[in-house]
Design a protein around this motif. Sequence first.
Motif, PDB file in Angstrom:
ATOM      1  N   THR A 101       0.827  -1.208   0.000  1.00 18.73           N
ATOM      2  CA  THR A 101       0.000   0.000   0.000  1.00 18.73           C
ATOM      3  C   THR A 101       0.865   1.263   0.000  1.00 18.73           C
ATOM      4  N   LYS A 102       2.034   1.193   0.625  1.00 18.88           N
ATOM      5  CA  LYS A 102       2.937   2.346   0.596  1.00 18.88           C
ATOM      6  C   LYS A 102       3.443   2.588  -0.818  1.00 18.88           C
ATOM      7  N   TRP A 115       0.649   4.130  -2.777  1.00 17.74           N
ATOM      8  CA  TRP A 115       0.507   5.543  -2.404  1.00 17.74           C
ATOM      9  C   TRP A 115       1.578   6.381  -3.110  1.00 17.74           C
ATOM     10  N   HIS A 116       2.801   5.880  -3.103  1.00 17.38           N
ATOM     11  CA  HIS A 116       3.894   6.586  -3.769  1.00 17.38           C
ATOM     12  C   HIS A 116       3.614   6.709  -5.268  1.00 17.38           C
ATOM     13  N   LYS A 156      -3.480   6.927   0.336  1.00 19.06           N
ATOM     14  CA  LYS A 156      -2.944   7.277   1.650  1.00 19.06           C
ATOM     15  C   LYS A 156      -3.821   6.718   2.765  1.00 19.06           C
ATOM     16  N   HIS A 212      -3.270   3.002   3.066  1.00 18.80           N
ATOM     17  CA  HIS A 212      -1.987   2.710   3.715  1.00 18.80           C
ATOM     18  C   HIS A 212      -2.071   2.938   5.219  1.00 18.80           C
ATOM     19  N   GLU A 213      -2.675   4.044   5.620  1.00 22.57           N
ATOM     20  CA  GLU A 213      -2.796   4.329   7.046  1.00 22.57           C
ATOM     21  C   GLU A 213      -3.646   3.283   7.753  1.00 22.57           C
TER      22      GLU A 213
END
Length: 128
Positions: A63-64, A67-68, A110, A113-114
Amino acid sequence: MDNTQLTVLVERCVMQINPDPFFDNSTLANIRKLFRYVFQEPDRNTETIAALGGYLPAKVAETKAAWHQAGVDYTNGFVDTKYRYELKCREKQAIERANKKLLAAVKRAKAKHEKYVKILVAFEAAAK
């Protein structure tokens, strides 16, 4: 974990979950409840604990990266319409709509991911 079901054994019942839809659609309270059930009988749920221990960090990294990538797409695809006087009204509206879609994709990535970071923290807290 494509199409993999996790089996949670609790007292006299058996729960089977598909991790991706469960973690995407459930609330954190229900996820914490699942972790309590898993660690209530750790001897019977060793396979599930091992599977979650590998799945959750991998999902956080995935997920990071998503997001990137959404941020890179936003950076590359954003078009500033503030000083572009040659644009017609419809063209400007279409560009602004595309900009909003890119920004919404970044915000969704985001948030996802959070959420997975919070799930991983809850799993680690339940493991202690």
